[in-house]
Design an enzyme around this catalytic site. Sequence first.
Site, PDB file in Angstrom:
ATOM      1  N   HIS A 180       0.830  -1.217   0.000  1.00  0.00           N
ATOM      2  CA  HIS A 180       0.000   0.000   0.000  1.00  0.00           C
ATOM      3  C   HIS A 180       0.868   1.273   0.000  1.00  0.00           C
ATOM      4  O   HIS A 180       0.411   2.330   0.425  1.00  0.00           O
ATOM      5  CB  HIS A 180      -0.971   0.025   1.188  1.00  0.00           C
ATOM      6  N   THR A 181       2.094   1.156  -0.449  1.00  0.00           N
ATOM      7  CA  THR A 181       2.934   2.357  -0.593  1.00  0.00           C
ATOM      8  C   THR A 181       2.863   2.913  -2.015  1.00  0.00           C
ATOM      9  O   THR A 181       3.197   4.071  -2.231  1.00  0.00           O
ATOM     10  CB  THR A 181       4.414   2.063  -0.249  1.00  0.00           C
ATOM     11  N   ASP A 182       2.405   2.083  -2.981  1.00  0.00           N
ATOM     12  CA  ASP A 182       2.494   2.556  -4.380  1.00  0.00           C
ATOM     13  C   ASP A 182       1.547   3.713  -4.667  1.00  0.00           C
ATOM     14  O   ASP A 182       1.879   4.606  -5.431  1.00  0.00           O
ATOM     15  CB  ASP A 182       2.355   1.417  -5.407  1.00  0.00           C
ATOM     16  N   GLY A 209      -6.972 -13.514  -7.559  1.00  0.00           N
ATOM     17  CA  GLY A 209      -7.474 -12.908  -6.324  1.00  0.00           C
ATOM     18  C   GLY A 209      -6.691 -13.288  -5.085  1.00  0.00           C
ATOM     19  O   GLY A 209      -7.213 -13.227  -3.978  1.00  0.00           O
ATOM     20  N   GLY A 236      -3.575 -11.907  -4.259  1.00  0.00           N
ATOM     21  CA  GLY A 236      -2.534 -10.928  -3.935  1.00  0.00           C
ATOM     22  C   GLY A 236      -1.273 -11.115  -4.748  1.00  0.00           C
ATOM     23  O   GLY A 236      -0.207 -10.601  -4.393  1.00  0.00           O
ATOM     24  N   LEU A 237      -1.372 -11.851  -5.862  1.00  0.00           N
ATOM     25  CA  LEU A 237      -0.197 -12.109  -6.701  1.00  0.00           C
ATOM     26  C   LEU A 237      -0.346 -11.468  -8.080  1.00  0.00           C
ATOM     27  O   LEU A 237       0.355 -11.820  -9.024  1.00  0.00           O
ATOM     28  CB  LEU A 237       0.049 -13.625  -6.801  1.00  0.00           C
ATOM     29  N   SER A 269      -2.819 -11.259 -10.464  1.00  0.00           N
ATOM     30  CA  SER A 269      -3.355 -11.886 -11.678  1.00  0.00           C
ATOM     31  C   SER A 269      -3.989 -10.846 -12.593  1.00  0.00           C
ATOM     32  O   SER A 269      -3.965 -10.980 -13.814  1.00  0.00           O
ATOM     33  CB  SER A 269      -4.390 -12.957 -11.320  1.00  0.00           C
ATOM     34  N   GLU A 327      -7.833  -0.455 -14.972  1.00  0.00           N
ATOM     35  CA  GLU A 327      -8.324  -0.941 -13.683  1.00  0.00           C
ATOM     36  C   GLU A 327      -8.936   0.195 -12.856  1.00  0.00           C
ATOM     37  O   GLU A 327      -9.968   0.030 -12.210  1.00  0.00           O
ATOM     38  CB  GLU A 327      -7.178  -1.623 -12.920  1.00  0.00           C
ATOM     39  N   ASP A 354       1.714  -3.273  -9.654  1.00  0.00           N
ATOM     40  CA  ASP A 354       1.488  -4.578 -10.274  1.00  0.00           C
ATOM     41  C   ASP A 354       1.761  -4.550 -11.769  1.00  0.00           C
ATOM     42  O   ASP A 354       2.362  -5.478 -12.324  1.00  0.00           O
ATOM     43  CB  ASP A 354       0.050  -5.046 -10.024  1.00  0.00           C
TER      44      ASP A 354
HETATM   45  P1  ADP Z   1      -5.159 -10.181  -7.977  1.00  0.00           P
HETATM   46  O1  ADP Z   1      -4.745  -9.220  -9.045  1.00  0.00           O
HETATM   47  O2  ADP Z   1      -4.407  -9.981  -6.711  1.00  0.00           O
HETATM   48  O3  ADP Z   1      -5.142 -11.604  -8.406  1.00  0.00           O
HETATM   49  P2  ADP Z   1      -7.635  -8.746  -8.274  1.00  0.00           P
HETATM   50  O4  ADP Z   1      -8.890  -8.705  -7.454  1.00  0.00           O
HETATM   51  O5  ADP Z   1      -6.895  -7.473  -8.494  1.00  0.00           O
HETATM   52  O6  ADP Z   1      -6.693  -9.856  -7.617  1.00  0.00           O
HETATM   53  O7  ADP Z   1      -7.947  -9.312  -9.710  1.00  0.00           O
HETATM   54  C1  ADP Z   1      -8.643 -10.525  -9.868  1.00  0.00           C
HETATM   55  C2  ADP Z   1      -9.651 -10.390 -10.993  1.00  0.00           C
HETATM   56  O8  ADP Z   1      -8.967 -10.176 -12.250  1.00  0.00           O
HETATM   57  C3  ADP Z   1     -10.473 -11.640 -11.205  1.00  0.00           C
HETATM   58  O9  ADP Z   1     -11.600 -11.654 -10.361  1.00  0.00           O
HETATM   59  C4  ADP Z   1     -10.851 -11.522 -12.665  1.00  0.00           C
HETATM   60  O10 ADP Z   1     -11.958 -10.658 -12.834  1.00  0.00           O
HETATM   61  C5  ADP Z   1      -9.640 -10.855 -13.284  1.00  0.00           C
HETATM   62  N1  ADP Z   1      -8.702 -11.871 -13.819  1.00  0.00           N
HETATM   63  C6  ADP Z   1      -7.443 -12.105 -13.420  1.00  0.00           C
HETATM   64  N2  ADP Z   1      -6.867 -13.107 -14.141  1.00  0.00           N
HETATM   65  C7  ADP Z   1      -7.803 -13.505 -15.016  1.00  0.00           C
HETATM   66  C8  ADP Z   1      -7.853 -14.521 -16.046  1.00  0.00           C
HETATM   67  N3  ADP Z   1      -6.808 -15.310 -16.312  1.00  0.00           N
HETATM   68  N4  ADP Z   1      -9.000 -14.649 -16.749  1.00  0.00           N
HETATM   69  C9  ADP Z   1     -10.058 -13.854 -16.504  1.00  0.00           C
HETATM   70  N5  ADP Z   1     -10.068 -12.902 -15.562  1.00  0.00           N
HETATM   71  C10 ADP Z   1      -8.975 -12.724 -14.820  1.00  0.00           C
HETATM   72 MG    MG Z   2      -4.949  -7.145  -9.006  1.00  0.00          MG
END
Ligand code: ADP
Ligand code: MG
Length: 366
Positions: A30-32, A116, A118-119, A121, A154, A166
């Site tokens: 939470h510093t970014d 979802g 914290g890595l 995605s 986002e 990220d």
């Molecule tokens: P994090 O980025 O930490 O994994 P976020 O809540 O920021 O968690 O993002 C997760 C969301 O991003 C998912 O609920 C989905 O909507 C979207 N998402 C991430 N990866 C994919 C994927 N491979 N296919 C479809 N949606 C994805």
């Molecule tokens: Mg994310």
Amino acid sequence: MSESDFLAAFGRLPSATADAAGRVNLMGEHTDYNGGRVLPTAIPGRTRVWLARRDDGRVQAGSAAVGGAVESYTLGAESPRGTWLDYLQGITAELVRGGQALSGLDLWIESDVPVGSGLASSAAFEIAVLRGLRALYGLLLDDLELARLGQRAETRFVGANVGIMDQMAAVFADEHTALLLDTRTLAFERVPLPDTLEIGVIDSGVRHAHASGGYNERREECERAAALLGVRSLCELSVDALPRVLELPEPLARRARHAITEHARVGAAADALRAGDGDALRALFTASHASQRDDFAVSVPEVDRLVSLALKDEDVVAARLTGGGFGGSIVFVASRGRAHTAALRVLDAAALPHARVVVPARASHG
Ligand code: ADP
Ligand code: MG
């Protein structure tokens, strides 16, 4: 394997492919969005996309990670649906707004970045898609613009008011170094990970439905605290300012103390990595975890449990919550070659139904 999934979904073969990695943040939570520094490193998990052009202005997309059903919309008519498709719509909306001449798209997505947890995605998804579109359409976008576009998709479209860590990590981080990134200037340097140590990640399997709401609330609290302290962002302040910070009303005082002390820990953690100093890393990770739990209030009992079990393991050097919190993953540092077996012991002791080892995927020898 997924050329055939693309073929099954769209009746033809893809003409471009691209990917991007997830990340684990070693320090600077939470510093970014507070104008501070962060220290992410890439994880082996990646998101890969396959694409082909269309000429009818339509976008059709399917993702194996969310069931594989093909969804569609019209370019220039993006509107939020509250589903994963918003991450894609946000990207094409930003590109169209920026004057890029897209004509349509078929897209297939696969990922082994936990979603979802914290890595990051979401950033791996955004940057893989942006790289794919850049290749498919020959777009003149440099790497820094990809990161900015991903973040804007986002914040403006999905409604998650995220900082830029990220996306910068998805674009620039690798697995052998940590990316010491100044989020104010976007300048970065690569800090080598020590030969004697190894990074591990355990996903708690806990996800909170209110995570993005909680995230946006923390961000607003930080902005209120900064305004009361007369600075543009909290990380302009050093720990010398803490006496004044602690005069703020609660919970702003504790939120600000987290941002300021966490920011100070980023530089210290980079130095400890350079020196291969496990004792310093342990103290810094422990202080960071306590700060996230007590001051920033973003941990959950399952994550606290994983961290305390990890710290009891003989091969674990340091452990803390990583990522935005409200569930998610822990990152730990272990003696080289010992992280996988240590993670299995922690997992066994924790007995959490949905927890799993993410990094390293298997034991290494080295
Ligand atoms: P994090 O980025 O930490 O994994 P976020 O809540 O920021 O968690 O993002 C997760 C969301 O991003 C998912 O609920 C989905 O909507 C979207 N998402 C991430 N990866 C994919 C994927 N491979 N296919 C479809 N949606 C994805
Ligand atoms: Mg994310």
